[in-house]
Design a protein around this motif. Structure first.
Motif, PDB file in Angstrom:
ATOM      1  N   GLN A 133      11.699  -2.691   8.855  1.00 45.00           N
ATOM      2  CA  GLN A 133      12.015  -3.919   8.268  1.00 45.00           C
ATOM      3  C   GLN A 133      10.756  -4.446   7.443  1.00 45.00           C
ATOM      4  O   GLN A 133      10.827  -5.669   7.055  1.00 45.00           O
ATOM      5  N   LEU A 134       9.556  -3.808   7.461  1.00 41.69           N
ATOM      6  CA  LEU A 134       8.551  -4.387   6.947  1.00 41.69           C
ATOM      7  C   LEU A 134       8.123  -3.442   5.657  1.00 41.69           C
ATOM      8  O   LEU A 134       8.181  -2.446   5.319  1.00 41.69           O
ATOM      9  N   SER A 135       7.453  -4.102   4.894  1.00 34.27           N
ATOM     10  CA  SER A 135       6.819  -3.165   3.579  1.00 34.27           C
ATOM     11  C   SER A 135       5.492  -2.862   4.059  1.00 34.27           C
ATOM     12  O   SER A 135       4.995  -2.865   5.285  1.00 34.27           O
ATOM     13  N   GLY A 136       4.953  -1.733   3.133  1.00 31.03           N
ATOM     14  CA  GLY A 136       3.852  -0.905   3.349  1.00 31.03           C
ATOM     15  C   GLY A 136       2.782  -1.827   3.754  1.00 31.03           C
ATOM     16  O   GLY A 136       1.828  -1.656   4.708  1.00 31.03           O
ATOM     17  N   GLY A 137       2.619  -3.104   3.010  1.00 27.86           N
ATOM     18  CA  GLY A 137       1.299  -4.016   3.433  1.00 27.86           C
ATOM     19  C   GLY A 137       1.425  -4.682   4.593  1.00 27.86           C
ATOM     20  O   GLY A 137       0.586  -4.798   5.267  1.00 27.86           O
ATOM     21  N   SER A 162      -4.588   4.139   1.487  1.00 34.73           N
ATOM     22  CA  SER A 162      -4.017   5.008   0.492  1.00 34.73           C
ATOM     23  C   SER A 162      -2.714   5.161   0.300  1.00 34.73           C
ATOM     24  O   SER A 162      -2.121   5.639  -0.669  1.00 34.73           O
ATOM     25  N   ASN A 163      -1.614   4.816   1.244  1.00 41.69           N
ATOM     26  CA  ASN A 163      -0.206   4.446   1.073  1.00 41.69           C
ATOM     27  C   ASN A 163       0.200   3.272   0.368  1.00 41.69           C
ATOM     28  O   ASN A 163       1.476   3.248   0.263  1.00 41.69           O
ATOM     29  N   LEU A 164      -0.689   2.381  -0.007  1.00 43.76           N
ATOM     30  CA  LEU A 164      -0.315   1.141  -0.913  1.00 43.76           C
ATOM     31  C   LEU A 164      -0.428   1.435  -2.184  1.00 43.76           C
ATOM     32  O   LEU A 164      -1.200   2.090  -2.788  1.00 43.76           O
ATOM     33  N   ASP A 165       0.486   0.478  -2.969  1.00 44.00           N
ATOM     34  CA  ASP A 165       0.433   0.521  -4.465  1.00 44.00           C
ATOM     35  C   ASP A 165      -1.033  -0.088  -4.790  1.00 44.00           C
ATOM     36  O   ASP A 165      -1.560  -0.725  -3.847  1.00 44.00           O
ATOM     37  N   ALA A 166      -1.326   0.082  -5.961  1.00 44.07           N
ATOM     38  CA  ALA A 166      -2.444  -0.187  -6.733  1.00 44.07           C
ATOM     39  C   ALA A 166      -3.076  -1.802  -6.471  1.00 44.07           C
ATOM     40  O   ALA A 166      -3.958  -2.320  -5.899  1.00 44.07           O
ATOM     41  N   LYS A 167      -1.567  -2.568  -6.851  1.00 47.78           N
ATOM     42  CA  LYS A 167      -1.975  -3.995  -6.727  1.00 47.78           C
ATOM     43  C   LYS A 167      -2.195  -4.573  -5.094  1.00 47.78           C
ATOM     44  O   LYS A 167      -2.711  -5.467  -4.735  1.00 47.78           O
ATOM     45  N   LEU A 168      -1.448  -3.907  -4.211  1.00 49.92           N
ATOM     46  CA  LEU A 168      -1.735  -4.396  -2.895  1.00 49.92           C
ATOM     47  C   LEU A 168      -2.810  -3.851  -2.408  1.00 49.92           C
ATOM     48  O   LEU A 168      -3.441  -4.133  -1.381  1.00 49.92           O
ATOM     49  N   ARG A 169      -3.395  -2.540  -2.883  1.00 47.24           N
ATOM     50  CA  ARG A 169      -4.613  -2.049  -2.342  1.00 47.24           C
ATOM     51  C   ARG A 169      -5.769  -3.194  -2.557  1.00 47.24           C
ATOM     52  O   ARG A 169      -6.657  -3.396  -1.841  1.00 47.24           O
TER      53      ARG A 169
END
Length: 369
Positions: A133-137, A162-169
């Motif tokens: 139920q959670l997002s990657g971040g 590594s598994n996060l999108d660019a903005k979330l990284r």
């Protein structure tokens, strides 16, 4: 809290040397980043520290304690993996509490530690949810929280973004930096992304083929790389390299690349004169190449021309992919620049930030280290 020491550590897999004579002292409360390309040995070094790999030779210390033969669970470290490694059937709360329950920590203390860590990471409202139920971040925060509740002496991070999108990284690396400042604990972080290393580390250890190339502060690595590999790996886009010759002409010293000739600053001439007439590798960063129309103030300029191959508008700047002869290089130029592919352009190179390397050893000739 504790320092970490690698004393001439080797890790061999058969005939392959994954970690080759690694010798580093990581200070208490330091944020050290191991950076290098895939397969360079940085994760293996981290796993050796965690006790997940047995070292072939040398010593690893946490504080003053040699931990070569200490089981992972007794090393007082906590590791955050790239894959998060959360239990899918457990709630966020139970995932974070699981390690403490195994250690028979009292329930009241577990509850306090989990809620404090959740509040610190901004996931207090997620404690009843399952990982799916959670997002990657959010999953990454839970993985970090699970490490925090153990109050370890050393935190280990193995490419956690590594598994996060660019903005979330970008957002998450800022959170990890703030977390390090709040906790005041030793952080050791592995990444192949030099931007992560530059923005987060108090010191960076650059590794290639299992061998430590250079360890220093981010700015010093950027300004004074020891060799071609470090120079090309640190900085984005990476440094431009040209095969050239140092020539003496009319009492002046020039970098002669065949299609261009750039004067060495008088302040550096005496130090490079011993290499007069020799082949060298000339390095300049894209941000030190300007259009003649918009040079930066205060630089030591040398002029050259090039053909425009590709342009990339970035908004606040333009990346120009240029050709001098058959050699392609990159310039980061003023966004007011108007130029099209196929056109010839006049450039100014800031020779105050030039780099020279020996083509045989690829080591720097820069005596200003």
């Amino acid at each position: 809290m504790a320092s970490v020491t690698f004393e001439h550590v080797y890790k061999r897999f058969g005939d392959v040397i994954a970690v080759n004579d690694l010798d580093i002292k990581i200070a208490d409360k330091e944020f050290l980043v191991f950076v290098g390309p895939s397969g360079c040995g940085k994760t293996t070094a981290l796993r050796c520290l965690a006790g997940l790999e047995e070292i072939s030779d040398g010593q690893i210390k946490i504080g003053d304690r040699v931990v070569n033969d200490v089981p992972p669970k007794d090393r007082d470290i906590a590791m955050v993996f790239q894959s998060y490694a959360l239990y899918p059937h457990m709630s966020v709360y139970d995932n974070m509490a699981f390690g403490l329950k195994l250690r028979k920590v009292p329930k009241a203390e577990i509850d306090k530690k989990v809620k404090e860590a959740a509040d610190l990471l901004g996931i207090g409202q997620l404690l009843d949810r399952k990982p799916k139920q959670l997002s990657g971040g959010q999953r990454q925060r839970v993985a970090v929280g699970r490490a925090i509740v153990r109050s370890p002496k050393v935190f280990l991070f193995d490419e956690p973004l590594s598994n996060l999108d660019a903005k979330l990284r970008v957002a998450t690396r800022a959170e990890i930096s703030k977390l390090w400042q709040r906790l005041g604990t030793t952080f050791i972080y592995v990444t192949h992304d030099q931007v992560e290393a530059m923005t987060m580390a108090s010191r960076i250890a650059v590794i290639k083929d299992g061998i430590l190339q250079q360890i220093d502060t981010p700015q010093h690595l950027y300004d004074h790389p020891n060799n071609v590999f470090v120079a090309g790996f640190i900085g984005s886009p990476s440094m431009n390299f040209f095969d050239a010759t140092l020539v003496d002409q009319d009492g002046k010293l020039f970098v002669d690349g065949g299609t261009f000739k750039l004067q060495v600053p008088e302040t550096k001439k005496a130090d490079y004169l011993p290499h007069k007439g020799k082949k060298i590798i000339f390095g300049t960063r894209p941000e030190d190449v300007y259009t003649a129309q918009y040079p930066a103030p205060g630089i030591i300029p040398a002029r050259m021309t090039a053909d425009v191959d590709v342009t990339e508008l970035m908004g606040n700047e333009i990346f120009l992919y240029l050709l001098t002869g058959t050699k392609q290089f990159i310039a980061r130029v003023d966004p007011r620049t108007h130029v099209r592919p196929g056109e010839q352009i006049d450039l100014v190179v800031n020779m105050d930030n030039m780099h020279l390397f020996d083509p045989q050893t690829e080591k720097t000739l820069d005596v200003f280290q």
